[in-house]
Write an enzyme that holds these catalytic residues in place. Sequence first.
Site, PDB file in Angstrom:
ATOM      1  N   HIS A   9       0.884  -1.163   0.000  1.00  0.00           N
ATOM      2  CA  HIS A   9       0.000   0.000   0.000  1.00  0.00           C
ATOM      3  C   HIS A   9       0.928   1.220   0.000  1.00  0.00           C
ATOM      4  O   HIS A   9       2.030   1.163   0.542  1.00  0.00           O
ATOM      5  CB  HIS A   9      -0.829  -0.043   1.287  1.00  0.00           C
ATOM      6  CG  HIS A   9      -1.885   1.018   1.396  1.00  0.00           C
ATOM      7  ND1 HIS A   9      -1.595   2.311   1.730  1.00  0.00           N
ATOM      8  CD2 HIS A   9      -3.224   0.948   1.227  1.00  0.00           C
ATOM      9  CE1 HIS A   9      -2.729   3.010   1.764  1.00  0.00           C
ATOM     10  NE2 HIS A   9      -3.730   2.212   1.463  1.00  0.00           N
ATOM     11  N   ASP A  12       3.526  -4.513   7.807  1.00  0.00           N
ATOM     12  CA  ASP A  12       2.278  -3.759   7.663  1.00  0.00           C
ATOM     13  C   ASP A  12       1.127  -4.734   7.896  1.00  0.00           C
ATOM     14  O   ASP A  12       0.869  -5.618   7.074  1.00  0.00           O
ATOM     15  CB  ASP A  12       2.208  -3.131   6.260  1.00  0.00           C
ATOM     16  CG  ASP A  12       0.841  -2.483   5.979  1.00  0.00           C
ATOM     17  OD1 ASP A  12      -0.060  -2.574   6.836  1.00  0.00           O
ATOM     18  OD2 ASP A  12       0.694  -1.898   4.893  1.00  0.00           O
ATOM     19  N   GLN A  51      -4.108  -5.059   6.733  1.00  0.00           N
ATOM     20  CA  GLN A  51      -5.065  -6.041   6.202  1.00  0.00           C
ATOM     21  C   GLN A  51      -4.939  -7.390   6.909  1.00  0.00           C
ATOM     22  O   GLN A  51      -5.912  -8.133   7.012  1.00  0.00           O
ATOM     23  CB  GLN A  51      -4.842  -6.251   4.692  1.00  0.00           C
ATOM     24  CG  GLN A  51      -5.051  -5.007   3.847  1.00  0.00           C
ATOM     25  CD  GLN A  51      -6.506  -4.534   3.823  1.00  0.00           C
ATOM     26  OE1 GLN A  51      -7.437  -5.274   4.138  1.00  0.00           O
ATOM     27  NE2 GLN A  51      -6.701  -3.274   3.482  1.00  0.00           N
ATOM     28  N   LYS A  86     -10.085  -0.926  10.346  1.00  0.00           N
ATOM     29  CA  LYS A  86     -10.200  -2.066   9.444  1.00  0.00           C
ATOM     30  C   LYS A  86     -10.553  -3.348  10.205  1.00  0.00           C
ATOM     31  O   LYS A  86     -10.592  -4.437   9.633  1.00  0.00           O
ATOM     32  CB  LYS A  86      -8.902  -2.258   8.665  1.00  0.00           C
ATOM     33  CG  LYS A  86      -8.648  -1.129   7.659  1.00  0.00           C
ATOM     34  CD  LYS A  86      -7.597  -1.511   6.660  1.00  0.00           C
ATOM     35  CE  LYS A  86      -7.011  -0.332   5.917  1.00  0.00           C
ATOM     36  NZ  LYS A  86      -7.931   0.264   4.948  1.00  0.00           N
ATOM     37  N   CYS A 122      -4.592   2.554  -3.755  1.00  0.00           N
ATOM     38  CA  CYS A 122      -3.344   3.038  -3.143  1.00  0.00           C
ATOM     39  C   CYS A 122      -2.227   2.016  -3.278  1.00  0.00           C
ATOM     40  O   CYS A 122      -1.423   1.829  -2.360  1.00  0.00           O
ATOM     41  CB  CYS A 122      -3.537   3.407  -1.668  1.00  0.00           C
ATOM     42  SG  CYS A 122      -4.761   4.673  -1.417  1.00  0.00           S
TER      43      CYS A 122
END
Lengths: 404, 147
Positions: A117, A194, A197, A220, A359
Amino acid sequence: MFSPEQIRKDFHILEEELAYLDNAATTQKPDNVINAIRHYYMKQNSNVHRSNYELAELATQAFESSRRTIANFIGSEPEELIFTRGTTESINLLAYSFFVGGLIEAGDKIAVTIAEHHSNFVPWQQLSKRFGTEMVYVDTDDEGRISLSEVKKALDKGVKLLAFTGMSNSLGVVMPYVEICHLAKERGVLTVLDGAQLVPHHKVNVKEVGCDFMAFSAHKMLGPMGIGALYGRRELLEKMVPFLYGGEMIDEVTLEDTTFNVLPYKFEAGTPNVAGTVGFGEAIRYLARLEWGKVQEHVKKLADVLIHELERIPYVEVYGPKDETQHSIVSFNIKGLHPHDVSQYLNSWKVAVRSGHHCAQPQLKRIGVPATCRASVYFYNTERDVERMLEAIKNITNEFPWVG
Amino acid sequence: MDELRELYTDTLMSFYLAPDRKGKIADAQGLEGKNLSCGDRIKVFLQVEDGVIKDAKFTGYGCVISQSSATVMCRMLLNKRLDEAKEMIDRFIDFMQGKDVPEELLGDALYFEGVRRFPSRVKCATLAWHTAKELIQKLKGIQSDAG
Protein backbone atom coordinates in the site's frame (compact mmCIF):
# COMPACT_ATOMS: atom_id res chain seq x y z
CA MET A 1 -21.46 -21.37 17.39
CA PHE A 2 -20.46 -18.94 14.64
CA SER A 3 -23.45 -17.59 12.76
CA PRO A 4 -23.08 -14.61 10.42
CA GLU A 5 -26.85 -14.04 10.57
CA GLN A 6 -26.64 -13.76 14.34
CA ILE A 7 -23.56 -11.57 14.13
CA ARG A 8 -25.25 -9.12 11.75
CA LYS A 9 -27.64 -8.21 14.55
CA ASP A 10 -24.69 -6.62 16.35
CA PHE A 11 -24.21 -4.18 13.48
CA HIS A 12 -26.87 -1.53 13.23
CA ILE A 13 -25.75 -0.32 9.80
CA LEU A 14 -26.11 -3.80 8.28
CA GLU A 15 -29.87 -3.61 8.74
CA GLU A 16 -29.89 -1.55 5.55
CA GLU A 17 -30.38 -3.42 2.33
CA LEU A 18 -26.79 -3.32 1.15
CA ALA A 19 -24.18 -5.91 0.29
CA TYR A 20 -21.25 -4.14 1.91
CA LEU A 21 -18.19 -5.59 0.23
CA ASP A 22 -15.64 -2.84 0.85
CA ASN A 23 -14.21 -4.16 4.08
CA ALA A 24 -10.60 -3.78 3.00
CA ALA A 25 -11.24 -0.02 2.95
CA THR A 26 -12.98 0.02 6.31
CA THR A 27 -15.20 -2.35 8.25
CA GLN A 28 -18.52 -1.57 9.88
CA LYS A 29 -18.65 -1.06 13.65
CA PRO A 30 -20.66 -3.23 16.02
CA ASP A 31 -22.99 -1.57 18.50
CA ASN A 32 -20.72 -2.39 21.45
CA VAL A 33 -17.94 -0.27 19.90
CA ILE A 34 -20.29 2.63 19.23
CA ASN A 35 -21.73 2.33 22.72
CA ALA A 36 -18.31 2.22 24.34
CA ILE A 37 -17.35 5.49 22.66
CA ARG A 38 -20.64 7.07 23.72
CA HIS A 39 -20.21 5.74 27.24
CA TYR A 40 -16.72 7.18 27.40
CA TYR A 41 -17.92 10.67 26.51
CA MET A 42 -20.97 10.42 28.75
CA LYS A 43 -19.33 8.95 31.83
CA GLN A 44 -15.55 9.00 31.68
CA ASN A 45 -14.29 11.91 29.60
CA SER A 46 -11.33 13.85 30.99
CA ASN A 47 -7.68 14.11 30.08
CA VAL A 48 -5.50 11.08 30.76
CA HIS A 49 -2.36 10.77 32.93
CA ARG A 50 -2.64 14.30 34.26
CA SER A 51 -5.05 14.81 37.07
CA ASN A 52 -5.91 12.79 40.13
CA TYR A 53 -9.62 13.39 40.52
CA GLU A 54 -11.85 10.38 40.05
CA LEU A 55 -13.02 11.16 36.53
CA ALA A 56 -9.43 11.48 35.34
CA GLU A 57 -8.65 8.11 36.89
CA LEU A 58 -11.58 6.58 35.01
CA ALA A 59 -10.38 7.97 31.69
CA THR A 60 -6.82 6.82 32.31
CA GLN A 61 -8.04 3.38 33.30
CA ALA A 62 -10.16 3.09 30.16
CA PHE A 63 -7.22 4.21 28.02
CA GLU A 64 -4.71 1.83 29.59
CA SER A 65 -7.15 -1.05 29.72
CA SER A 66 -7.59 -0.75 25.94
CA ARG A 67 -3.83 -0.76 25.50
CA ARG A 68 -3.53 -3.96 27.56
CA THR A 69 -6.37 -5.62 25.62
CA ILE A 70 -4.84 -4.78 22.24
CA ALA A 71 -1.31 -5.68 23.32
CA ASN A 72 -2.54 -8.99 24.66
CA PHE A 73 -4.36 -9.65 21.39
CA ILE A 74 -1.12 -9.42 19.39
CA GLY A 75 1.09 -10.97 22.08
CA SER A 76 3.09 -7.86 22.96
CA GLU A 77 3.79 -6.07 26.22
CA PRO A 78 1.60 -3.00 26.78
CA GLU A 79 4.73 -0.80 26.83
CA GLU A 80 5.52 -1.99 23.30
CA LEU A 81 2.18 -0.82 21.93
CA ILE A 82 2.08 2.81 20.83
CA PHE A 83 -1.19 4.46 19.89
CA THR A 84 -1.10 6.35 16.60
CA ARG A 85 -3.66 7.67 14.15
CA GLY A 86 -3.35 4.44 12.19
CA THR A 87 -1.05 2.38 10.01
CA THR A 88 0.06 5.36 7.94
CA GLU A 89 1.16 7.35 10.95
CA SER A 90 2.82 4.30 12.50
CA ILE A 91 5.00 3.82 9.43
CA ASN A 92 5.78 7.52 9.11
CA LEU A 93 6.77 7.51 12.78
CA LEU A 94 9.27 4.76 12.05
CA ALA A 95 10.70 6.32 8.90
CA TYR A 96 11.18 9.67 10.64
CA SER A 97 12.53 8.31 13.89
CA PHE A 98 14.93 5.87 12.24
CA PHE A 99 16.49 8.59 10.18
CA VAL A 100 16.51 11.43 12.70
CA GLY A 101 17.81 9.12 15.42
CA GLY A 102 20.56 7.72 13.22
CA LEU A 103 19.31 4.13 13.18
CA ILE A 104 19.22 4.56 9.42
CA GLU A 105 21.74 6.69 7.61
CA ALA A 106 22.36 7.96 4.10
CA GLY A 107 23.62 5.09 1.98
CA ASP A 108 21.68 2.44 3.93
CA LYS A 109 19.52 0.14 1.86
CA ILE A 110 15.81 -0.25 2.60
CA ALA A 111 13.82 -3.04 0.96
CA VAL A 112 10.10 -2.87 0.28
CA THR A 113 7.93 -5.11 -1.86
CA ILE A 114 5.99 -3.84 -4.83
CA ALA A 115 2.83 -5.26 -3.25
CA GLU A 116 2.76 -2.45 -0.68
CA HIS A 117 0.00 0.00 0.00
CA HIS A 118 1.35 3.51 -0.65
CA SER A 119 1.53 4.05 3.11
CA ASN A 120 4.31 1.46 3.37
CA PHE A 121 5.96 2.59 0.18
CA VAL A 122 5.97 6.37 -0.10
CA PRO A 123 7.52 7.09 3.36
CA TRP A 124 10.51 4.88 2.52
CA GLN A 125 10.80 6.17 -1.02
CA GLN A 126 10.73 9.79 0.20
CA LEU A 127 13.40 8.97 2.77
CA SER A 128 15.60 7.83 -0.10
CA LYS A 129 14.85 10.93 -2.20
CA ARG A 130 15.49 13.39 0.58
CA PHE A 131 18.14 11.75 2.69
CA GLY A 132 20.03 9.46 0.37
CA THR A 133 18.98 6.02 1.54
CA GLU A 134 18.76 3.44 -1.21
CA MET A 135 15.59 1.56 -2.20
CA VAL A 136 15.66 -2.15 -2.95
CA TYR A 137 12.45 -3.53 -4.43
CA VAL A 138 11.16 -7.05 -3.91
CA ASP A 139 9.17 -8.08 -6.96
CA THR A 140 5.99 -10.15 -6.89
CA ASP A 141 4.97 -12.76 -9.44
CA ASP A 142 2.16 -12.09 -11.93
CA GLU A 143 -0.42 -12.97 -9.28
CA GLY A 144 1.01 -10.73 -6.58
CA ARG A 145 2.77 -13.40 -4.55
CA ILE A 146 6.17 -12.82 -2.97
CA SER A 147 8.57 -15.71 -3.15
CA LEU A 148 11.10 -16.36 -0.43
CA SER A 149 13.84 -16.53 -3.05
CA GLU A 150 13.02 -12.96 -4.16
CA VAL A 151 13.12 -11.85 -0.54
CA LYS A 152 16.50 -13.55 -0.03
CA LYS A 153 17.85 -11.95 -3.18
CA ALA A 154 16.89 -8.52 -1.86
CA LEU A 155 18.09 -9.14 1.68
CA ASP A 156 21.44 -10.36 0.40
CA LYS A 157 22.04 -6.98 -1.18
CA GLY A 158 22.93 -5.87 2.31
CA VAL A 159 19.71 -4.15 3.30
CA LYS A 160 19.26 -2.75 6.77
CA LEU A 161 15.48 -2.80 6.89
CA LEU A 162 12.69 -4.68 5.16
CA ALA A 163 9.19 -3.17 5.17
CA PHE A 164 6.48 -5.47 3.85
CA THR A 165 2.79 -6.20 4.04
CA GLY A 166 1.42 -9.33 5.64
CA MET A 167 -1.55 -9.27 3.29
CA SER A 168 -1.74 -7.15 0.17
CA ASN A 169 -4.65 -4.75 0.01
CA SER A 170 -5.01 -4.80 -3.77
CA LEU A 171 -5.00 -8.55 -4.41
CA GLY A 172 -5.53 -10.10 -0.99
CA VAL A 173 -2.35 -12.18 -1.04
CA VAL A 174 -1.34 -13.48 2.37
CA MET A 175 2.44 -13.30 2.35
CA PRO A 176 4.68 -15.88 4.05
CA TYR A 177 5.31 -13.30 6.76
CA VAL A 178 6.68 -15.69 9.38
CA GLU A 179 9.25 -17.10 6.97
CA ILE A 180 10.11 -13.61 5.69
CA CYS A 181 10.75 -12.36 9.24
CA HIS A 182 12.88 -15.43 9.86
CA LEU A 183 15.01 -14.79 6.78
CA ALA A 184 15.47 -11.17 7.82
CA LYS A 185 16.37 -12.06 11.36
CA GLU A 186 19.03 -14.55 10.18
CA ARG A 187 20.65 -11.67 8.33
CA GLY A 188 20.22 -9.07 11.06
CA VAL A 189 17.74 -7.07 8.97
CA LEU A 190 15.07 -5.03 10.76
CA THR A 191 11.49 -5.89 9.80
CA VAL A 192 8.46 -3.61 9.58
CA LEU A 193 5.28 -5.63 9.07
CA ASP A 194 2.28 -3.76 7.66
CA GLY A 195 -0.58 -5.52 9.42
CA ALA A 196 -3.42 -3.26 8.22
CA GLN A 197 -5.06 -6.04 6.20
CA LEU A 198 -3.49 -9.01 7.95
CA VAL A 199 -4.45 -8.41 11.58
CA PRO A 200 -8.22 -8.14 10.91
CA HIS A 201 -8.14 -11.62 9.37
CA HIS A 202 -5.34 -13.57 11.04
CA LYS A 203 -4.34 -13.90 14.66
CA VAL A 204 -0.87 -12.46 14.69
CA ASN A 205 1.36 -13.01 17.69
CA VAL A 206 4.25 -10.61 17.15
CA LYS A 207 6.62 -12.62 19.31
CA GLU A 208 5.92 -15.80 17.37
CA VAL A 209 6.08 -14.01 14.03
CA GLY A 210 9.34 -12.39 15.07
CA CYS A 211 8.82 -9.01 13.40
CA ASP A 212 10.56 -6.00 14.91
CA PHE A 213 7.66 -3.65 14.23
CA MET A 214 4.05 -4.04 13.19
CA ALA A 215 1.58 -1.31 12.19
CA PHE A 216 -2.19 -1.72 12.09
CA SER A 217 -5.42 0.31 12.12
CA ALA A 218 -8.52 0.00 14.29
CA HIS A 219 -11.02 0.94 11.59
CA LYS A 220 -10.20 -2.07 9.44
CA MET A 221 -11.13 -4.38 12.32
CA LEU A 222 -14.41 -3.01 13.71
CA GLY A 223 -12.85 -0.07 15.54
CA PRO A 224 -13.23 3.66 14.94
CA MET A 225 -11.30 5.68 12.39
CA GLY A 226 -8.34 7.81 13.36
CA ILE A 227 -6.81 5.36 15.79
CA GLY A 228 -4.30 2.61 15.29
CA ALA A 229 -1.17 1.18 16.76
CA LEU A 230 2.48 0.54 16.29
CA TYR A 231 4.06 -2.45 17.94
CA GLY A 232 7.82 -2.25 18.38
CA ARG A 233 10.32 -4.51 20.09
CA ARG A 234 11.15 -2.86 23.40
CA GLU A 235 14.91 -2.63 22.97
CA LEU A 236 14.46 -0.96 19.58
CA LEU A 237 11.84 1.49 20.83
CA GLU A 238 14.20 2.38 23.68
CA LYS A 239 16.91 3.30 21.18
CA MET A 240 14.62 5.36 18.97
CA VAL A 241 14.02 9.09 19.17
CA PRO A 242 10.47 10.45 19.53
CA PHE A 243 8.46 11.27 16.43
CA LEU A 244 6.37 14.07 17.91
CA TYR A 245 7.44 16.37 20.70
CA GLY A 246 5.18 18.05 23.20
CA GLY A 247 3.12 17.23 26.25
CA GLU A 248 2.81 13.80 27.81
CA MET A 249 5.96 12.46 26.15
CA ILE A 250 8.42 14.29 28.44
CA ASP A 251 10.18 13.29 31.62
CA GLU A 252 11.57 16.67 32.57
CA VAL A 253 11.82 19.94 30.70
CA THR A 254 14.34 22.63 31.59
CA LEU A 255 15.49 25.61 29.62
CA GLU A 256 18.59 23.68 28.64
CA ASP A 257 17.18 20.33 27.64
CA THR A 258 14.36 17.80 27.85
CA THR A 259 14.40 14.19 28.93
CA PHE A 260 11.71 11.88 27.66
CA ASN A 261 9.05 9.76 29.27
CA VAL A 262 9.24 5.98 29.38
CA LEU A 263 7.65 3.67 26.80
CA PRO A 264 5.13 3.90 25.31
CA TYR A 265 4.49 7.54 26.28
CA LYS A 266 7.73 8.71 24.70
CA PHE A 267 5.96 8.26 21.35
CA GLU A 268 2.56 9.64 22.35
CA ALA A 269 2.89 13.41 22.42
CA GLY A 270 -0.21 15.49 22.98
CA THR A 271 -3.64 14.61 24.26
CA PRO A 272 -4.44 11.21 22.77
CA ASN A 273 -7.62 10.11 21.02
CA VAL A 274 -8.87 8.43 24.19
CA ALA A 275 -12.36 7.72 22.87
CA GLY A 276 -10.72 6.15 19.84
CA THR A 277 -8.63 3.86 21.99
CA VAL A 278 -11.72 2.91 23.99
CA GLY A 279 -13.51 1.97 20.76
CA PHE A 280 -10.41 0.16 19.53
CA GLY A 281 -10.17 -1.88 22.73
CA GLU A 282 -13.86 -2.75 22.52
CA ALA A 283 -13.45 -3.86 18.90
CA ILE A 284 -10.64 -6.18 19.93
CA ARG A 285 -12.75 -7.60 22.75
CA TYR A 286 -15.46 -8.33 20.21
CA LEU A 287 -13.00 -10.02 17.87
CA ALA A 288 -11.37 -11.99 20.67
CA ARG A 289 -14.73 -13.58 21.49
CA LEU A 290 -15.14 -15.00 17.98
CA GLU A 291 -14.15 -18.48 16.90
CA TRP A 292 -11.36 -17.47 14.58
CA GLY A 293 -11.09 -20.80 12.78
CA LYS A 294 -14.76 -20.56 11.79
CA VAL A 295 -14.46 -16.86 10.92
CA GLN A 296 -11.54 -17.47 8.58
CA GLU A 297 -13.24 -20.43 6.99
CA HIS A 298 -16.38 -18.38 6.36
CA VAL A 299 -14.51 -15.41 4.86
CA LYS A 300 -12.35 -17.69 2.74
CA LYS A 301 -15.40 -19.55 1.47
CA LEU A 302 -17.27 -16.40 0.46
CA ALA A 303 -14.22 -14.97 -1.31
CA ASP A 304 -13.61 -18.30 -3.05
CA VAL A 305 -17.21 -18.40 -4.31
CA LEU A 306 -16.75 -14.91 -5.70
CA ILE A 307 -13.46 -15.82 -7.38
CA HIS A 308 -14.71 -19.04 -8.92
CA GLU A 309 -18.10 -17.76 -10.02
CA LEU A 310 -16.60 -14.59 -11.50
CA GLU A 311 -14.04 -16.66 -13.35
CA ARG A 312 -16.83 -18.58 -15.06
CA ILE A 313 -18.19 -15.39 -16.61
CA PRO A 314 -16.39 -14.89 -19.92
CA TYR A 315 -16.15 -11.10 -19.73
CA VAL A 316 -14.66 -11.02 -16.22
CA GLU A 317 -10.97 -11.10 -15.44
CA VAL A 318 -10.02 -11.98 -11.87
CA TYR A 319 -6.59 -11.09 -10.49
CA GLY A 320 -4.50 -12.64 -7.73
CA PRO A 321 -3.41 -16.20 -7.01
CA LYS A 322 -6.94 -17.66 -6.55
CA ASP A 323 -5.53 -20.32 -4.26
CA GLU A 324 -5.09 -20.79 -0.51
CA THR A 325 -2.85 -17.70 -0.34
CA GLN A 326 -5.67 -15.34 -1.36
CA HIS A 327 -7.95 -14.21 1.44
CA SER A 328 -11.02 -11.96 1.62
CA ILE A 329 -10.10 -9.65 -1.26
CA VAL A 330 -11.19 -10.25 -4.86
CA SER A 331 -9.85 -7.86 -7.49
CA PHE A 332 -11.40 -8.06 -10.94
CA ASN A 333 -12.27 -6.20 -14.11
CA ILE A 334 -15.05 -6.39 -16.67
CA LYS A 335 -13.65 -6.42 -20.19
CA GLY A 336 -14.54 -3.24 -22.05
CA LEU A 337 -15.70 -1.35 -18.99
CA HIS A 338 -13.83 0.88 -16.59
CA PRO A 339 -13.91 -0.20 -12.90
CA HIS A 340 -15.59 3.09 -11.95
CA ASP A 341 -18.49 2.27 -14.23
CA VAL A 342 -18.68 -1.21 -12.76
CA SER A 343 -18.79 -0.02 -9.16
CA GLN A 344 -21.38 2.64 -10.10
CA TYR A 345 -23.46 -0.08 -11.72
CA LEU A 346 -23.07 -2.34 -8.68
CA ASN A 347 -24.27 0.52 -6.50
CA SER A 348 -27.56 0.47 -8.38
CA TRP A 349 -27.86 -3.16 -7.22
CA LYS A 350 -27.02 -2.06 -3.67
CA VAL A 351 -23.61 -3.65 -3.74
CA ALA A 352 -20.71 -1.61 -2.33
CA VAL A 353 -17.30 -2.32 -3.81
CA ARG A 354 -14.27 -0.14 -4.31
CA SER A 355 -12.82 0.72 -7.68
CA GLY A 356 -9.55 2.41 -8.46
CA HIS A 357 -5.88 1.76 -7.83
CA HIS A 358 -6.39 0.96 -4.13
CA CYS A 359 -3.34 3.04 -3.14
CA ALA A 360 -1.17 0.30 -4.62
CA GLN A 361 -0.08 1.65 -7.99
CA PRO A 362 3.24 -0.28 -8.19
CA GLN A 363 1.39 -3.58 -7.71
CA LEU A 364 -1.29 -2.79 -10.27
CA LYS A 365 1.34 -1.66 -12.74
CA ARG A 366 3.14 -4.95 -12.16
CA ILE A 367 0.05 -6.97 -13.08
CA GLY A 368 -0.59 -4.64 -15.99
CA VAL A 369 -3.81 -2.83 -15.12
CA PRO A 370 -4.35 0.82 -14.13
CA ALA A 371 -7.30 0.05 -11.88
CA THR A 372 -9.56 -2.76 -10.69
CA CYS A 373 -12.83 -3.37 -8.91
CA ARG A 374 -12.24 -4.82 -5.49
CA ALA A 375 -14.76 -6.76 -3.45
CA SER A 376 -13.61 -7.51 0.08
CA VAL A 377 -15.40 -9.75 2.52
CA TYR A 378 -15.60 -9.73 6.31
CA PHE A 379 -17.14 -12.24 8.66
CA TYR A 380 -20.54 -10.53 8.81
CA ASN A 381 -21.03 -10.94 5.07
CA THR A 382 -23.29 -13.73 3.94
CA GLU A 383 -23.92 -15.88 0.88
CA ARG A 384 -26.70 -13.41 0.07
CA ASP A 385 -24.21 -10.56 -0.32
CA VAL A 386 -22.03 -12.61 -2.61
CA GLU A 387 -24.99 -13.87 -4.64
CA ARG A 388 -26.31 -10.36 -5.07
CA MET A 389 -23.00 -9.19 -6.48
CA LEU A 390 -22.71 -12.19 -8.80
CA GLU A 391 -26.26 -11.72 -10.01
CA ALA A 392 -25.51 -8.09 -10.76
CA ILE A 393 -22.35 -8.91 -12.69
CA LYS A 394 -24.19 -11.56 -14.69
CA ASN A 395 -26.73 -8.91 -15.72
CA ILE A 396 -24.29 -6.15 -16.53
CA THR A 397 -24.70 -6.65 -20.28
CA ASN A 398 -28.28 -5.39 -19.94
CA GLU A 399 -26.92 -1.95 -19.10
CA PHE A 400 -23.67 -2.04 -21.03
CA PRO A 401 -24.44 -4.22 -24.06
CA TRP A 402 -20.96 -3.98 -25.54
CA VAL A 403 -19.39 -5.80 -22.60
CA GLY A 404 -18.04 -9.22 -23.38
CA MET B 1 -31.68 1.12 -12.05
CA ASP B 2 -33.48 4.31 -13.13
CA GLU B 3 -30.90 6.29 -11.23
CA LEU B 4 -28.17 4.53 -13.18
CA ARG B 5 -29.93 5.52 -16.42
CA GLU B 6 -29.77 9.18 -15.39
CA LEU B 7 -26.02 8.86 -15.35
CA TYR B 8 -25.47 6.48 -18.22
CA THR B 9 -27.81 7.96 -20.80
CA ASP B 10 -27.94 6.51 -24.29
CA THR B 11 -26.35 9.68 -25.60
CA LEU B 12 -23.35 9.38 -23.29
CA MET B 13 -22.99 5.74 -24.15
CA SER B 14 -23.04 6.58 -27.85
CA PHE B 15 -20.30 9.19 -27.34
CA TYR B 16 -18.29 6.58 -25.42
CA LEU B 17 -18.72 3.94 -28.10
CA ALA B 18 -17.81 6.28 -30.97
CA PRO B 19 -14.79 8.19 -29.72
CA ASP B 20 -14.21 10.07 -32.95
CA ARG B 21 -11.78 12.54 -31.35
CA LYS B 22 -9.52 9.88 -29.90
CA GLY B 23 -5.89 9.82 -30.96
CA LYS B 24 -2.76 11.91 -31.05
CA ILE B 25 -2.09 14.94 -33.19
CA ALA B 26 1.45 14.91 -34.49
CA ASP B 27 3.34 18.17 -33.86
CA ALA B 28 0.54 19.57 -31.66
CA GLN B 29 0.95 20.58 -28.04
CA GLY B 30 -0.35 18.00 -25.60
CA LEU B 31 -0.90 17.97 -21.87
CA GLU B 32 -1.61 15.12 -19.51
CA GLY B 33 -4.23 15.29 -16.78
CA LYS B 34 -4.77 12.82 -13.97
CA ASN B 35 -7.65 11.85 -11.78
CA LEU B 36 -5.87 11.30 -8.49
CA SER B 37 -8.58 9.18 -6.94
CA CYS B 38 -8.69 6.52 -9.63
CA GLY B 39 -5.33 6.97 -11.34
CA ASP B 40 -6.90 7.66 -14.73
CA ARG B 41 -4.87 9.66 -17.20
CA ILE B 42 -5.93 11.61 -20.20
CA LYS B 43 -3.85 13.56 -22.68
CA VAL B 44 -5.38 16.43 -24.60
CA PHE B 45 -3.84 17.68 -27.86
CA LEU B 46 -4.69 21.05 -29.36
CA GLN B 47 -3.49 22.31 -32.70
CA VAL B 48 -3.74 26.06 -32.80
CA GLU B 49 -3.29 28.36 -35.76
CA ASP B 50 -3.59 32.11 -35.40
CA GLY B 51 -5.23 31.73 -32.03
CA VAL B 52 -7.89 29.33 -33.34
CA ILE B 53 -8.13 25.63 -32.42
CA LYS B 54 -7.90 23.79 -35.71
CA ASP B 55 -7.77 20.29 -34.25
CA ALA B 56 -8.50 18.77 -30.83
CA LYS B 57 -8.00 15.17 -29.78
CA PHE B 58 -7.33 13.10 -26.69
CA THR B 59 -5.74 9.83 -25.67
CA GLY B 60 -6.04 7.89 -22.45
CA TYR B 61 -8.00 5.44 -20.45
CA GLY B 62 -11.06 6.09 -18.36
CA CYS B 63 -14.67 5.45 -17.55
CA VAL B 64 -17.72 6.06 -19.73
CA ILE B 65 -18.17 9.50 -18.19
CA SER B 66 -14.62 10.76 -18.62
CA GLN B 67 -14.18 9.35 -22.12
CA SER B 68 -17.51 10.56 -23.47
CA SER B 69 -16.93 13.96 -21.93
CA ALA B 70 -13.51 14.19 -23.59
CA THR B 71 -15.10 13.35 -26.95
CA VAL B 72 -17.75 16.03 -26.58
CA MET B 73 -15.21 18.59 -25.42
CA CYS B 74 -12.84 17.99 -28.32
CA ARG B 75 -15.72 18.31 -30.79
CA MET B 76 -16.82 21.56 -29.18
CA LEU B 77 -13.32 23.04 -29.14
CA LEU B 78 -12.94 22.81 -32.92
CA ASN B 79 -12.68 26.21 -34.60
CA LYS B 80 -12.93 28.10 -31.33
CA ARG B 81 -10.60 30.96 -30.52
CA LEU B 82 -8.50 30.24 -27.42
CA ASP B 83 -10.33 32.81 -25.32
CA GLU B 84 -13.71 31.48 -26.47
CA ALA B 85 -12.55 27.96 -25.67
CA LYS B 86 -11.49 28.96 -22.19
CA GLU B 87 -14.84 30.61 -21.59
CA MET B 88 -16.65 27.52 -22.79
CA ILE B 89 -14.59 25.30 -20.49
CA ASP B 90 -15.16 27.55 -17.48
CA ARG B 91 -18.88 27.45 -18.18
CA PHE B 92 -18.90 23.65 -18.30
CA ILE B 93 -16.91 23.32 -15.07
CA ASP B 94 -19.26 25.81 -13.37
CA PHE B 95 -22.24 23.85 -14.66
CA MET B 96 -20.86 20.56 -13.38
CA GLN B 97 -20.19 22.14 -9.99
CA GLY B 98 -23.87 22.93 -9.74
CA LYS B 99 -23.80 26.60 -10.67
CA ASP B 100 -26.53 28.13 -12.82
CA VAL B 101 -25.42 28.38 -16.43
CA PRO B 102 -27.78 29.31 -19.28
CA GLU B 103 -28.57 26.00 -20.97
CA GLU B 104 -28.42 27.48 -24.47
CA LEU B 105 -24.74 28.23 -23.95
CA LEU B 106 -23.84 24.65 -23.09
CA GLY B 107 -24.51 22.88 -26.38
CA ASP B 108 -23.78 19.16 -26.25
CA ALA B 109 -22.21 19.59 -22.82
CA LEU B 110 -25.77 19.71 -21.53
CA TYR B 111 -25.88 15.94 -21.99
CA PHE B 112 -23.78 15.69 -18.83
CA GLU B 113 -26.46 17.25 -16.69
CA GLY B 114 -27.27 13.89 -15.05
CA VAL B 115 -23.71 13.52 -13.78
CA ARG B 116 -24.25 16.50 -11.47
CA ARG B 117 -26.32 14.28 -9.20
CA PHE B 118 -23.30 12.01 -8.63
CA PRO B 119 -20.70 14.18 -6.89
CA SER B 120 -18.03 11.48 -6.99
CA ARG B 121 -18.34 11.34 -10.77
CA VAL B 122 -18.16 15.07 -11.46
CA LYS B 123 -14.40 14.85 -11.53
CA CYS B 124 -14.64 12.13 -14.20
CA ALA B 125 -16.70 14.49 -16.37
CA THR B 126 -14.40 17.47 -15.85
CA LEU B 127 -11.00 15.74 -16.16
CA ALA B 128 -10.55 16.49 -19.87
CA TRP B 129 -11.86 20.03 -19.44
CA HIS B 130 -9.49 20.91 -16.60
CA THR B 131 -6.63 19.49 -18.64
CA ALA B 132 -7.63 21.45 -21.76
CA LYS B 133 -7.95 24.65 -19.72
CA GLU B 134 -4.43 24.26 -18.41
CA LEU B 135 -3.16 23.53 -21.91
CA ILE B 136 -4.93 26.61 -23.31
CA GLN B 137 -3.35 28.77 -20.62
CA LYS B 138 0.04 27.39 -21.63
CA LEU B 139 -0.66 28.00 -25.30
CA LYS B 140 -1.83 31.53 -24.66
CA GLY B 141 1.39 32.16 -22.77
CA ILE B 142 3.38 30.93 -25.76
CA GLN B 143 1.32 33.13 -28.09
CA SER B 144 1.79 36.27 -26.07
CA ASP B 145 5.52 35.53 -25.76
CA ALA B 146 5.67 35.22 -29.54
CA GLY B 147 3.53 38.30 -30.01
